[in-house]
Design a protein around this motif. Sequence first.
Motif, PDB file in Angstrom:
ATOM      1  N   ILE A 366       0.801  -1.265   0.059  1.00  0.00           N
ATOM      2  CA  ILE A 366       0.054   0.164   0.013  1.00  0.00           C
ATOM      3  C   ILE A 366       0.997   1.402  -0.038  1.00  0.00           C
ATOM      4  O   ILE A 366       1.770   1.308   0.980  1.00  0.00           O
ATOM      5  CB  ILE A 366      -0.848  -0.016   1.178  1.00  0.00           C
ATOM      6  N   ILE A 367       0.452   2.418  -1.063  1.00  0.00           N
ATOM      7  CA  ILE A 367       1.561   3.451  -1.047  1.00  0.00           C
ATOM      8  C   ILE A 367       0.436   4.470  -1.213  1.00  0.00           C
ATOM      9  O   ILE A 367      -0.797   4.334  -1.669  1.00  0.00           O
ATOM     10  CB  ILE A 367       2.292   3.287  -2.146  1.00  0.00           C
ATOM     11  N   GLY A 368       0.965   5.693  -0.755  1.00  0.00           N
ATOM     12  CA  GLY A 368      -0.133   6.550  -0.907  1.00  0.00           C
ATOM     13  C   GLY A 368       0.674   8.092  -0.072  1.00  0.00           C
ATOM     14  O   GLY A 368       1.682   7.815   0.448  1.00  0.00           O
ATOM     15  N   SER A 369       0.056   9.069  -0.442  1.00  0.00           N
ATOM     16  CA  SER A 369       0.572  10.292   0.166  1.00  0.00           C
ATOM     17  C   SER A 369       0.228  10.117   1.812  1.00  0.00           C
ATOM     18  O   SER A 369      -0.357   9.617   2.348  1.00  0.00           O
ATOM     19  CB  SER A 369       0.059  11.793  -0.432  1.00  0.00           C
ATOM     20  N   THR A 370       1.027  11.327   2.361  1.00  0.00           N
ATOM     21  CA  THR A 370       0.768  11.422   3.849  1.00  0.00           C
ATOM     22  C   THR A 370      -0.699  11.926   4.270  1.00  0.00           C
ATOM     23  O   THR A 370      -1.283  12.810   3.658  1.00  0.00           O
ATOM     24  CB  THR A 370       1.844  12.402   4.621  1.00  0.00           C
ATOM     25  N   GLY A 371      -1.328  11.052   5.123  1.00  0.00           N
ATOM     26  CA  GLY A 371      -2.719  11.194   5.519  1.00  0.00           C
ATOM     27  C   GLY A 371      -3.741  10.482   4.457  1.00  0.00           C
ATOM     28  O   GLY A 371      -4.830  10.844   4.674  1.00  0.00           O
ATOM     29  N   ALA A 527       4.454   1.592   2.724  1.00  0.00           N
ATOM     30  CA  ALA A 527       5.633   2.152   2.534  1.00  0.00           C
ATOM     31  C   ALA A 527       5.367   3.513   1.855  1.00  0.00           C
ATOM     32  O   ALA A 527       4.471   3.794   1.356  1.00  0.00           O
ATOM     33  CB  ALA A 527       6.467   1.249   1.536  1.00  0.00           C
ATOM     34  N   GLN A 528       6.651   4.100   2.027  1.00  0.00           N
ATOM     35  CA  GLN A 528       6.615   5.535   1.360  1.00  0.00           C
ATOM     36  C   GLN A 528       7.602   5.556   0.158  1.00  0.00           C
ATOM     37  O   GLN A 528       7.303   6.105  -0.864  1.00  0.00           O
ATOM     38  CB  GLN A 528       7.132   6.636   2.284  1.00  0.00           C
TER      39      GLN A 528
END
Length: 578
Positions: A366-371, A527-528
């Motif tokens: 799973i990846i995505g922006s902060t928040g 992960a970021q």
Amino acid sequence: MLIRVLREYLRPYYGPLALVLLLQLVANAAALYLPTLNARIIDDGIATGDTGTIVRLGAVMLGVSVLQMAGQIGAVWFGARSAMAFGRDLRGAIFARTLDFSGREVATFGAPSLITRTTNDVQQIQQLVMMTSFMIIAAPIMMVGGVIMAFREDPGLTWTIAVAVVILGTVIGVIISQMMPLFAQQQTRIDTINRVLREQISGLRVIRAFTAEPRETDRFAVANAELTDTATRVGRRMMTLFPFVFFVMNVSTIGVTWFGAFRVADGSLQTGQLLAFIQYLTTILMSVMMATMMLMIGPRAAVSARRIAEVLDTDSSVVPPAHPVRAVHQNGHVQLQDVEFKYPGAQQPVLCSIDLEVRPGQTTAIIGSTGAGKTTLVNLIPRLFDVTGGRVLVDGVDVRDLDPDLLWSRIGLVPQKPYLFSGTVASNLRYGKPDATDDELWAALRTAQAADFVERMPGQLDAPIAQGGTNVSGGQRQRLSIARALVKKPDIYIFDDSFSALDVVTDARLRAALEGETADAGVLIVAQRVSTIRDAETIVVLDDGRIVGVGTHDELVVGCPTYAEIVESQFKAEEAAA
């Protein structure tokens, strides 16, 4: 609330407390008889020069004194043991209820307040039980007994007792009514100073990095001054009572001596009886002072009991099933079906229409922006929160129907903020599997790329770990947390941004080593960094709580603008195309 807490948690100790009451009756009856014996020695022995009477009554006084001492020692012994056991049980009940709380309840109360309620508030009620055993039971016995015995000595002077008690009672009532709101405020101020101190100790590195010591010193000084001011006001009112009690006692003694002298002069009262009456007056007023202590301790204990009852009466939002499923086919299959999650009071959901599948033997990322809601999503699987819509299934069973212990035993969670407990490296690694061998620990450490630095630590597996893992670096904490999950050998691994503190080389080695260890399990990685998850069989892209893309790295680079933007921000164009 106070009566309810005492009734519920003192019930196992009714027997010892009944014995305390009996011993206090014996001890105080003996104490009340001593002034009468003293009066008889003065009037029948010393006044007449009868040595035999003096010796006989003196021996009786000695026996009564020994009986009083034995009764008091027994009452203190059983009372102290009962009070300590009561405090132990109450602390255990609060701790057990806190462990049942979900993240929602913990956030509502706050960790500093829960600590205060488990320690200081329990201590206030425990002190009430102890003081009741030592003094408060004695107060009404001595007060009523003293009035009866004083009346026997001389009914004509008992009005002085009534006047003194009325004056004391009125003043005490006024002062106690002023102290009640201060006690509640004092406990809140203790919560505040605990919160500030906890924040400053935990964030010491940040404070130093931003040279914010003066600002934080001022913030602590404000909280400390507020607590000091409240405690001073409480102490000032409390200390007003004692001088007033002694003033009334001394004035009453003077009054009894004055009016009693006339009765001795006209033969209505003997000298020994007058001295006994003064002793009984002192006993009665001392009993009033002991009752005053009850009135001081009682209101604060009542405030503490209310705060404790708030914790004990709060049910977790994550409710165990009435008929839990205790056995499932174990293969590590996770499904999220049309999941929605909304925090209490929020207008918009954090997650909406989430459909996700984690298959055994595969890695889902799973990846995505902060928040975007990544951590919230993975917290739904082990039921740290419950969904507000849709279902979370583990091996085909809704997690709300699974036995919580079974669910948690199936999952190895490495949280976003890795936390280590005070102890040793071995005790932390065995947290999920207490019977793990040293060979299993070393195998997990090697997979987590942590064996090298643990080998260099004094004691190796027995090397000490400070609370929170503050004596190791952030990357070392992450690797030890990963090793802890590997030792457990669960069916489902959840890595919540667990590689963020690792350099690229260590990250790559760790992920390569994980493939062999997690080959048969379901793996979910948050992960970021794109490099951490680009080899995953399925990558899920979250944006503002919604899934905006699902596929492999190559598919998403072409078909998902959000993912392509993340990739472009982390890699050069040629690296993204490779």
